[in-house]
Scaffold this motif. Sequence first.
Motif, PDB file in Angstrom:
ATOM      1  N   HIS A 179     -13.528  20.110  46.872  1.00  0.00           N
ATOM      2  CA  HIS A 179     -13.453  20.449  48.307  1.00  0.00           C
ATOM      3  C   HIS A 179     -13.151  19.235  49.184  1.00  0.00           C
ATOM      4  CE1 HIS A 179     -15.059  24.268  46.958  1.00  0.00           C
ATOM      5  NE2 HIS A 179     -16.159  23.688  46.526  1.00  0.00           N
ATOM      6  N   GLY A 180     -12.377  18.292  48.668  1.00  0.00           N
ATOM      7  CA  GLY A 180     -11.946  17.152  49.475  1.00  0.00           C
ATOM      8  C   GLY A 180     -12.845  15.951  49.426  1.00  0.00           C
ATOM      9  N   LYS A 181     -13.923  16.024  48.650  1.00  0.00           N
ATOM     10  CA  LYS A 181     -14.820  14.887  48.491  1.00  0.00           C
ATOM     11  C   LYS A 181     -14.323  14.044  47.317  1.00  0.00           C
ATOM     12  CE  LYS A 181     -19.698  14.305  49.529  1.00  0.00           C
ATOM     13  NZ  LYS A 181     -21.063  14.835  49.373  1.00  0.00           N
ATOM     14  N   LYS A 182     -14.139  12.742  47.564  1.00  0.00           N
ATOM     15  CA  LYS A 182     -13.475  11.859  46.599  1.00  0.00           C
ATOM     16  C   LYS A 182     -14.189  11.846  45.250  1.00  0.00           C
ATOM     17  CE  LYS A 182     -10.664   8.501  45.301  1.00  0.00           C
ATOM     18  NZ  LYS A 182     -10.695   7.214  46.011  1.00  0.00           N
ATOM     19  N   VAL A 183     -13.397  12.011  44.173  1.00  0.00           N
ATOM     20  CA  VAL A 183     -13.917  11.952  42.811  1.00  0.00           C
ATOM     21  C   VAL A 183     -13.138  10.872  42.062  1.00  0.00           C
ATOM     22  CG1 VAL A 183     -14.377  13.202  40.672  1.00  0.00           C
ATOM     23  CG2 VAL A 183     -14.455  14.417  42.868  1.00  0.00           C
ATOM     24  N   THR A 184     -13.832   9.859  41.586  1.00  0.00           N
ATOM     25  CA  THR A 184     -13.214   8.784  40.804  1.00  0.00           C
ATOM     26  C   THR A 184     -13.555   8.992  39.331  1.00  0.00           C
ATOM     27  OG1 THR A 184     -13.457   7.232  42.648  1.00  0.00           O
ATOM     28  CG2 THR A 184     -13.074   6.295  40.456  1.00  0.00           C
ATOM     29  N   PRO A 185     -12.539   9.114  38.461  1.00  0.00           N
ATOM     30  CA  PRO A 185     -12.821   9.317  37.037  1.00  0.00           C
ATOM     31  C   PRO A 185     -13.691   8.205  36.467  1.00  0.00           C
ATOM     32  CG  PRO A 185     -10.494   9.673  37.505  1.00  0.00           C
ATOM     33  CD  PRO A 185     -11.096   9.086  38.751  1.00  0.00           C
ATOM     34  N   ALA A 186     -14.755   8.591  35.758  1.00  0.00           N
ATOM     35  CA  ALA A 186     -15.697   7.617  35.194  1.00  0.00           C
ATOM     36  C   ALA A 186     -15.808   7.842  33.694  1.00  0.00           C
ATOM     37  CB  ALA A 186     -17.066   7.760  35.850  1.00  0.00           C
ATOM     38  N   ILE A 187     -15.285   6.916  32.912  1.00  0.00           N
ATOM     39  CA  ILE A 187     -15.374   7.071  31.459  1.00  0.00           C
ATOM     40  C   ILE A 187     -16.683   6.494  30.921  1.00  0.00           C
ATOM     41  CG2 ILE A 187     -14.189   4.910  30.893  1.00  0.00           C
ATOM     42  CD1 ILE A 187     -12.872   6.529  28.563  1.00  0.00           C
ATOM     43  N   VAL A 188     -17.286   5.533  31.631  1.00  0.00           N
ATOM     44  CA  VAL A 188     -18.524   4.897  31.158  1.00  0.00           C
ATOM     45  C   VAL A 188     -19.723   5.535  31.845  1.00  0.00           C
ATOM     46  CG1 VAL A 188     -19.840   2.753  31.067  1.00  0.00           C
ATOM     47  CG2 VAL A 188     -17.382   2.721  30.624  1.00  0.00           C
ATOM     48  N   LYS A 189     -20.691   5.902  31.035  1.00  0.00           N
ATOM     49  CA  LYS A 189     -21.928   6.501  31.545  1.00  0.00           C
ATOM     50  C   LYS A 189     -22.967   5.434  31.855  1.00  0.00           C
ATOM     51  CE  LYS A 189     -25.349  10.043  30.203  1.00  0.00           C
ATOM     52  NZ  LYS A 189     -25.722  10.996  29.103  1.00  0.00           N
ATOM     53  N   SER A 190     -23.155   4.483  30.923  1.00  0.00           N
ATOM     54  CA  SER A 190     -24.130   3.412  31.135  1.00  0.00           C
ATOM     55  C   SER A 190     -23.817   2.233  30.224  1.00  0.00           C
ATOM     56  CB  SER A 190     -25.554   3.911  30.847  1.00  0.00           C
ATOM     57  OG  SER A 190     -25.698   4.258  29.482  1.00  0.00           O
ATOM     58  N   VAL A 191     -24.331   1.064  30.611  1.00  0.00           N
ATOM     59  CA  VAL A 191     -24.149  -0.168  29.831  1.00  0.00           C
ATOM     60  C   VAL A 191     -25.484  -0.882  29.730  1.00  0.00           C
ATOM     61  CG1 VAL A 191     -22.979  -2.398  29.696  1.00  0.00           C
ATOM     62  CG2 VAL A 191     -21.762  -0.418  30.616  1.00  0.00           C
ATOM     63  N   GLU A 192     -25.838  -1.294  28.525  1.00  0.00           N
ATOM     64  CA  GLU A 192     -27.072  -2.050  28.312  1.00  0.00           C
ATOM     65  C   GLU A 192     -26.751  -3.392  27.671  1.00  0.00           C
ATOM     66  OE1 GLU A 192     -29.799   0.223  26.015  1.00  0.00           O
ATOM     67  OE2 GLU A 192     -29.871   1.912  27.423  1.00  0.00           O
ATOM     68  N   HIS A 193     -27.428  -4.446  28.128  1.00  0.00           N
ATOM     69  CA  HIS A 193     -27.266  -5.786  27.569  1.00  0.00           C
ATOM     70  C   HIS A 193     -28.541  -6.565  27.843  1.00  0.00           C
ATOM     71  CE1 HIS A 193     -25.724  -9.905  27.009  1.00  0.00           C
ATOM     72  NE2 HIS A 193     -24.776  -9.346  26.267  1.00  0.00           N
ATOM     73  N   LYS A 194     -28.932  -7.404  26.914  1.00  0.00           N
ATOM     74  CA  LYS A 194     -30.214  -8.106  27.046  1.00  0.00           C
ATOM     75  C   LYS A 194     -30.214  -9.132  28.172  1.00  0.00           C
ATOM     76  CE  LYS A 194     -29.186 -11.651  23.522  1.00  0.00           C
ATOM     77  NZ  LYS A 194     -29.231 -12.806  24.448  1.00  0.00           N
ATOM     78  N   ASP A 195     -29.041  -9.660  28.534  1.00  0.00           N
ATOM     79  CA  ASP A 195     -28.989 -10.749  29.509  1.00  0.00           C
ATOM     80  C   ASP A 195     -28.473 -10.359  30.888  1.00  0.00           C
ATOM     81  OD1 ASP A 195     -29.970 -12.574  27.682  1.00  0.00           O
ATOM     82  OD2 ASP A 195     -27.976 -13.038  26.903  1.00  0.00           O
ATOM     83  N   ARG A 196     -27.842  -9.185  30.997  1.00  0.00           N
ATOM     84  CA  ARG A 196     -27.263  -8.851  32.293  1.00  0.00           C
ATOM     85  C   ARG A 196     -27.274  -7.353  32.530  1.00  0.00           C
ATOM     86  NH1 ARG A 196     -23.136 -10.831  29.082  1.00  0.00           N
ATOM     87  NH2 ARG A 196     -23.561 -12.854  30.007  1.00  0.00           N
ATOM     88  N   VAL A 197     -27.170  -6.983  33.770  1.00  0.00           N
ATOM     89  CA  VAL A 197     -27.143  -5.588  34.178  1.00  0.00           C
ATOM     90  C   VAL A 197     -25.743  -5.252  34.679  1.00  0.00           C
ATOM     91  CG1 VAL A 197     -28.059  -3.875  35.788  1.00  0.00           C
ATOM     92  CG2 VAL A 197     -29.577  -5.610  34.794  1.00  0.00           C
ATOM     93  N   VAL A 198     -25.203  -4.146  34.215  1.00  0.00           N
ATOM     94  CA  VAL A 198     -23.907  -3.660  34.695  1.00  0.00           C
ATOM     95  C   VAL A 198     -24.129  -2.283  35.298  1.00  0.00           C
ATOM     96  CG1 VAL A 198     -21.509  -3.175  34.109  1.00  0.00           C
ATOM     97  CG2 VAL A 198     -22.775  -4.922  32.827  1.00  0.00           C
ATOM     98  N   GLU A 199     -24.020  -2.197  36.607  1.00  0.00           N
ATOM     99  CA  GLU A 199     -24.262  -0.942  37.308  1.00  0.00           C
ATOM    100  C   GLU A 199     -22.969  -0.435  37.921  1.00  0.00           C
ATOM    101  OE1 GLU A 199     -27.337  -1.653  40.129  1.00  0.00           O
ATOM    102  OE2 GLU A 199     -28.946  -1.580  38.633  1.00  0.00           O
ATOM    103  N   PHE A 200     -22.646   0.815  37.642  1.00  0.00           N
ATOM    104  CA  PHE A 200     -21.428   1.415  38.154  1.00  0.00           C
ATOM    105  C   PHE A 200     -21.706   2.189  39.440  1.00  0.00           C
ATOM    106  CE2 PHE A 200     -20.323   0.467  33.857  1.00  0.00           C
ATOM    107  CZ  PHE A 200     -18.946   0.265  33.854  1.00  0.00           C
TER     108      PHE A 200
END
Length: 772
Positions: free
Chosen positions: A534-555
């Motif tokens: 209904h006109g609300k922007k949708v950006t395709p997202a292939i990644v659901k989540s990322v985990e790493h012991k030293d850093r955080v990756v937030e989409f």
Amino acid sequence: MGRAEERRARQRGGRRAAPRGRRPSGTAGRSGIRRLFTWKKILGTFFGLCMLGMGAFIVLYMVIGIPEGNADAEWQSNVYEYSDGSIMARTGERNREIVDLAKVPKDVQRAFVAAENKSFYKDSGVDLKGTARGLLNTVSGKGAQGGSTITQQYVKNYYLTQEQTVTRKLKELVISLKLDREKSKDYILAGYINTSFYGRGAYGVQAAARAYYRVDAEDLTVEQGAYLAALLQAPNQYDWAIASDTGKKLVQERWNYVLDNMVEQKWLDRADRQGMEFPVPEEPRPAPGMEGQTGYLVEAANAAVERQLVAQGTAEDMKQADAMLDLGGYTITLNIDKKKQKALEEAVRTELTSKLDPKKREVDADVQAGAVSMDPKTGAVLAMYGGVDYVKHYRNNATRDDYQAASTFKPVILAAAVDQDAETQDGVPITANTLYDGTSERPVMDGGKKVGFAPPNEDDRSYGDITVQEAMNKSVNSVFAQMGIDVGMTEVVETAGELGMETEGMEAVPAQTLGSMGASPLEMAGVYATLDNHGKKVTPAIVKSVEHKDRVVEFPDPIGEQVISREAADTVTSVLTGVVDDGTAKASVRENPLRNGQQVAGKTGTSDNNRSAWFTGFTPELVTSVGLFGEDAKSGAQVPMYRAAGVDYRVNGGGPPAAIWAAYTFGVMDEVTKFDLDTKQGNAVKPRTSPSASQSPSKTPSEEPATEDPAAGTPSGTPSGTPSRTPPPGTPSRTPTTEPTTAEPSVPPTSGIPGDPADPGGPGDPEGGEEE
């Protein structure tokens, strides 16, 4: 005046002493601030800080030693998971083989120096100016450092990490100075070219030589060495096999820069340089374990993670992000649904690849398929088809954007028209019912003047007066070329960008109305998902989540703000139901036995000379874009697909692409769903007058059976309301009535046909022509 006072007055130059308690007039400007900040104090403070900085650096120099190399020791696998947590893939061993510098030709060694650090053999191992700039940028949060010497880059690659911190940069400076004093230049250069990342999973010059030219490092030519040296600036962007046109141009410029520097340094004879040609690399050979669709999915996920590392400031640029990801330790969960992924692969096999027979038809070897399926409510990419096999065809057809979008762009023009409340040249609001002249090769008009563009319709067919609805159903080029001018091509391009298309470099010219720009199935899925949402922007997202012991990756949230009005998006969806039920996609979609009453909207597309064919369609719950691309199996050039897979002539979007879409979509449906549309223009409104055509249609609209209105359950020929706007005062009302389809309308559809010029036609665009 006494003698004593007179004498004192003469000594003061005749000036009488000022009364006590008053400041002499000559010192009136000296304020408290000036006494505080004198030049002596400022210079003293400056030199004091300099001495303090020097002292601190001396302490750092004494404390920090050259550590053990840790790049290999820290390397780990990356794990890739499906959305349900099951393992999709795990990275294998690092592709690296250390070679003695003596085995690398001297000219190739110098190519790396010419590319990265011309003063390498003379400097002390550091670039103080570049390092100071890097420290300042890090403190201020600006990112990219630039200006590092080969020694500094080697230290960062082998002894330290890729982290962007002041501490790391200071350590890099100290270790580089010590390393330059304690080790030879050949030792440092060997370490640099053996530890650097060149793309294609290759670390070190030996692995790179094998990956790009199928030779050992000792057999590299200076031309090939210059390309590998140029690669180090941006390995993925400059990899010839996957580079965009811009990337190819940039790497050629970088290659020339390297060789010209070699001539400048007198390492290469100018006459030899003039005769050198750019050495196009061999096609890549993907790593084992990446067979089938796995490699495409892993590659797409990696690209998404790297972009986010840069976006959130964890990495300075894509090169550093790639190096950080390759060090491993990441668990990357994709949005890919295992069931839907398998279903999409099966749909491509049954509807396309099983019908391709290169031994019978040479053209069948040139057909490539790409597809993306996503959830319009969450943006999650649920399935992706990148090609026949990642180890056989390295380029991901789902993300490539070098083929024309063709008529899948026409809904964008209509969306811009409705969202902008645009009018025709005659001042009539543009709605699903507005009449246009559908004559093939009719010159496009702007304010009574020809704009020099007169596109042909498919098979040069003319339709005469035709509504926007049926023009979309039949994909009539002449109508949408004129509509683009009526709306304004600048507004059309802006709407395309808001919906999710890449518009950088997209010129606002009439030829764009035919979808002459490049696009990928991933990109078009996002555009149609925004319409579906209904006109609300949708950006395709292939990644659901990322985990790493030293850093955080937030989409970021894939669902964004309202980019076009709900009425505009829903009106386009409404019109696109007609393409499926009464237009170019009806053969593959409307009559599919698995449909079971499911409501569907979509658009076909077939580009000039049949180089690409598309169907992008959606239900309320699922959006899928399928593209077929003609790619020469040997050269990779774009080629036609006529008669591929045994079709009679042209591979249309309503053929194999729509068949793949239907087999997949109807096969994974959990339930039948209906569109919830907010529009005054009705659903798939059929024309109230039969179009006149220079070539009579095989079946006129009045002979077509009435189809069910997806929103209201009424015949599609019955509008659910009136157009969103009324004509200006003095314009005769020509809006369809709401009488049943069996009754003759009292007035024809709203007319917005520009005056037809005396000249019956003009040349169409030879390369931008959309044929379907």
